[in-house]
Structures are given as C-alpha cells and as structure tokens.
Design a protein around this motif. Structure first.
Motif, PDB file in Angstrom:
ATOM      1  N   GLY A   1       0.791  -1.311  -0.028  1.00 26.46           N
ATOM      2  CA  GLY A   1      -0.204   0.048  -0.054  1.00 26.46           C
ATOM      3  C   GLY A   1       0.654   1.559  -0.037  1.00 26.46           C
ATOM      4  N   VAL A   2       2.019   0.939  -0.322  1.00 25.39           N
ATOM      5  CA  VAL A   2       3.074   2.115  -0.303  1.00 25.39           C
ATOM      6  C   VAL A   2       3.184   3.027  -1.747  1.00 25.39           C
ATOM      7  N   MET A   3       3.237   2.112  -2.543  1.00 15.90           N
ATOM      8  CA  MET A   3       3.474   2.772  -4.156  1.00 15.90           C
ATOM      9  C   MET A   3       2.203   3.244  -4.667  1.00 15.90           C
ATOM     10  N   LEU A   4       2.216   4.512  -5.155  1.00 12.57           N
ATOM     11  CA  LEU A   4       1.299   5.253  -5.589  1.00 12.57           C
ATOM     12  C   LEU A   4       1.458   5.423  -7.192  1.00 12.57           C
ATOM     13  N   ASP A   5       2.539   5.583  -7.678  1.00  9.63           N
ATOM     14  CA  ASP A   5       3.088   5.835  -8.940  1.00  9.63           C
ATOM     15  C   ASP A   5       4.475   5.517  -9.258  1.00  9.63           C
ATOM     16  N   THR A   6       4.958   4.858 -10.232  1.00 11.60           N
ATOM     17  CA  THR A   6       6.427   4.925 -10.506  1.00 11.60           C
ATOM     18  C   THR A   6       6.667   4.640 -12.200  1.00 11.60           C
ATOM     19  N   ALA A   7       7.665   5.170 -12.545  1.00  7.97           N
ATOM     20  CA  ALA A   7       7.958   5.025 -14.025  1.00  7.97           C
ATOM     21  C   ALA A   7       9.434   5.163 -14.227  1.00  7.97           C
ATOM     22  N   GLY A   8       9.928   4.670 -15.375  1.00  7.16           N
ATOM     23  CA  GLY A   8      11.344   4.832 -15.646  1.00  7.16           C
ATOM     24  C   GLY A   8      11.269   6.090 -16.820  1.00  7.16           C
ATOM     25  N   LEU A   9      12.188   6.793 -17.175  1.00  7.81           N
ATOM     26  CA  LEU A   9      12.179   7.709 -18.129  1.00  7.81           C
ATOM     27  C   LEU A   9      12.985   7.334 -19.296  1.00  7.81           C
ATOM     28  N   THR A  10      12.799   7.802 -20.696  1.00 10.12           N
ATOM     29  CA  THR A  10      13.490   7.773 -21.741  1.00 10.12           C
ATOM     30  C   THR A  10      15.163   8.217 -21.625  1.00 10.12           C
ATOM     31  N   PRO A  11      16.132   7.827 -22.272  1.00  8.40           N
ATOM     32  CA  PRO A  11      17.463   8.604 -22.135  1.00  8.40           C
ATOM     33  C   PRO A  11      17.247  10.083 -22.319  1.00  8.40           C
ATOM     34  N   SER A  12      18.209  10.775 -21.612  1.00  2.14           N
ATOM     35  CA  SER A  12      18.594  12.243 -21.558  1.00  2.14           C
ATOM     36  C   SER A  12      18.295  12.816 -23.300  1.00  2.14           C
ATOM     37  N   ALA A  13      19.193  11.708 -23.943  1.00  2.00           N
ATOM     38  CA  ALA A  13      19.001  12.369 -25.247  1.00  2.00           C
ATOM     39  C   ALA A  13      17.853  12.463 -26.041  1.00  2.00           C
ATOM     40  N   GLN A  14      16.802  11.993 -25.557  1.00  2.00           N
ATOM     41  CA  GLN A  14      15.598  12.268 -26.147  1.00  2.00           C
ATOM     42  C   GLN A  14      14.661  13.224 -25.360  1.00  2.00           C
ATOM     43  N   GLY A  15      15.362  13.892 -24.329  1.00  2.00           N
ATOM     44  CA  GLY A  15      14.629  15.007 -23.639  1.00  2.00           C
ATOM     45  C   GLY A  15      15.119  16.358 -23.911  1.00  2.00           C
ATOM     46  N   SER A  16      14.489  17.340 -23.420  1.00  2.00           N
ATOM     47  CA  SER A  16      14.519  18.864 -23.611  1.00  2.00           C
ATOM     48  C   SER A  16      14.656  19.653 -22.149  1.00  2.00           C
ATOM     49  N   ASN A  17      15.650  20.339 -21.966  1.00  2.00           N
ATOM     50  CA  ASN A  17      15.353  21.424 -20.866  1.00  2.00           C
ATOM     51  C   ASN A  17      14.643  22.728 -21.733  1.00  2.00           C
ATOM     52  N   VAL A  18      13.879  23.173 -20.571  1.00  2.41           N
ATOM     53  CA  VAL A  18      13.195  24.390 -20.933  1.00  2.41           C
ATOM     54  C   VAL A  18      13.620  25.239 -19.644  1.00  2.41           C
ATOM     55  N   ARG A  19      14.208  26.526 -20.110  1.00  3.48           N
ATOM     56  CA  ARG A  19      14.704  27.352 -18.823  1.00  3.48           C
ATOM     57  C   ARG A  19      14.124  28.646 -19.063  1.00  3.48           C
ATOM     58  N   TRP A  20      13.943  29.381 -18.025  1.00  4.44           N
ATOM     59  CA  TRP A  20      13.427  30.745 -17.782  1.00  4.44           C
ATOM     60  C   TRP A  20      14.732  31.394 -16.994  1.00  4.44           C
TER      61      TRP A  20
ATOM     62  N   GLU B   1      26.410  18.550 -19.800  1.00  5.53           N
ATOM     63  CA  GLU B   1      26.912  19.147 -18.555  1.00  5.53           C
ATOM     64  C   GLU B   1      26.379  18.511 -17.318  1.00  5.53           C
ATOM     65  N   SER B   2      25.498  17.437 -17.432  1.00  9.44           N
ATOM     66  CA  SER B   2      25.265  16.674 -16.285  1.00  9.44           C
ATOM     67  C   SER B   2      25.650  15.339 -16.415  1.00  9.44           C
ATOM     68  N   LYS B   3      26.364  15.125 -15.220  1.00 12.53           N
ATOM     69  CA  LYS B   3      26.897  13.513 -14.942  1.00 12.53           C
ATOM     70  C   LYS B   3      25.720  12.601 -14.580  1.00 12.53           C
ATOM     71  N   GLU B   4      24.635  13.161 -13.875  1.00 10.49           N
ATOM     72  CA  GLU B   4      23.622  12.307 -13.580  1.00 10.49           C
ATOM     73  C   GLU B   4      22.545  12.894 -14.049  1.00 10.49           C
ATOM     74  N   VAL B   5      21.608  12.021 -14.852  1.00  9.04           N
ATOM     75  CA  VAL B   5      20.266  12.321 -15.142  1.00  9.04           C
ATOM     76  C   VAL B   5      19.148  11.804 -14.420  1.00  9.04           C
ATOM     77  N   ILE B   6      18.007  12.485 -14.375  1.00  2.23           N
ATOM     78  CA  ILE B   6      16.913  11.704 -13.712  1.00  2.23           C
ATOM     79  C   ILE B   6      16.515  10.741 -14.855  1.00  2.23           C
ATOM     80  N   GLY B   7      16.243   9.309 -14.252  1.00  2.97           N
ATOM     81  CA  GLY B   7      16.102   8.183 -14.844  1.00  2.97           C
ATOM     82  C   GLY B   7      14.765   7.722 -14.599  1.00  2.97           C
ATOM     83  N   GLY B   8      14.115   8.304 -13.650  1.00  2.00           N
ATOM     84  CA  GLY B   8      12.935   7.698 -13.237  1.00  2.00           C
ATOM     85  C   GLY B   8      12.308   8.347 -11.941  1.00  2.00           C
ATOM     86  N   TYR B   9      11.223   7.911 -11.612  1.00  4.76           N
ATOM     87  CA  TYR B   9      10.621   8.402 -10.162  1.00  4.76           C
ATOM     88  C   TYR B   9       9.558   7.358  -9.469  1.00  4.76           C
TER      89      TYR B   9
END
Length: 118
Positions: free
Chosen positions: A39-58, A72-80
């Motif tokens: 009864g602990v997990m509410l949601d989880t998923a892995g993410l596609t590689p950073s090469a397929q992502g975008s950073n949007v900056r203000w 510029e990032s050694k570590e990337v968010i791979g999931g949650y």
C-alpha cells in the motif's frame, strides 16, 4: 499519511547500452509488486534517455529550449517513485531496497523528498 517523491538519478555512462538486464527488470517487477501490495507505491516509472529529452529554462525574462543529451550533467533523472509512507524512515527503507536490485556496475542516486501538502 505523507507522500514522498523519490527522484532516481542515474549516471548514463555506467548504464549498459542495451538498457537494464532482464534479471534487473525481473527483480524490479518483484519489488514493485511488493511495495504496491504494502500500500506504499502510488506511481512509478522510468524515463527515456536524456538524449530524447529537452531542458526548458526561464532566465532573464527569456525562454530557452535545449535538446538532450545534456553534456553538463553527469547524472540525469532516470525515473521516479511516488510513495505514501508513515514517515521518512519508511520511504528511505523502500528506496534502499530499490537501489539494491541494481547490479553493482550501476551508479544510481535517489533524492527522497516529502511532498508539501496544502
């Protein structure tokens, strides 16, 4: 009960080119089943590689978009994982179990934070 977000950061340079092993995926599936039944997990998923992502900056009143990979990032968010736990100690125990299913050549860090409610 409080909710916690575990951001999974991976060093993509230690990740096999073919992705996670079948054995890792089996162990991960078993753990997800265990944490869901508890009864602990509410949601989880892995993410596609950073090469397929975008950073949007203000910055400075301007929007910029940078497509991955992000050198510029050694570590990337791979999931949650979004968990509902009695306290932070329980969230950390589940996170440790998650990390231990990985083979030793992986470099994985989880940032665990309580979600601010209200």
């Amino acid at each position: 009960m409080p909710r916690y977000l575990s951001l999974v950061r991976i060093d993509e340079s230690t990740m096999p080119a073919e992705g996670p092993s079948p054995e890792l995926m089996q162990r991960m599936g078993e753990l997800i089943e265990e944490v869901t039944k508890a009864g602990v997990m509410l949601d989880t998923a892995g993410l596609t590689p950073s090469a397929q992502g975008s950073n949007v900056r203000w910055e400075g009143g301007q929007i910029s978009v940078t497509d991955g990979p992000f050198t510029e990032s050694k570590e990337v968010i791979g999931g949650y994982a979004l968990m509902q736990c009695k306290d932070k100690a329980e969230a950390l125990e589940w996170t440790k179990k998650f990390l231990k299913v990985h083979e030793e050549y992986w470099t994985v860090t989880c940032e665990v934070r309580e979600i601010a409610e209200g």
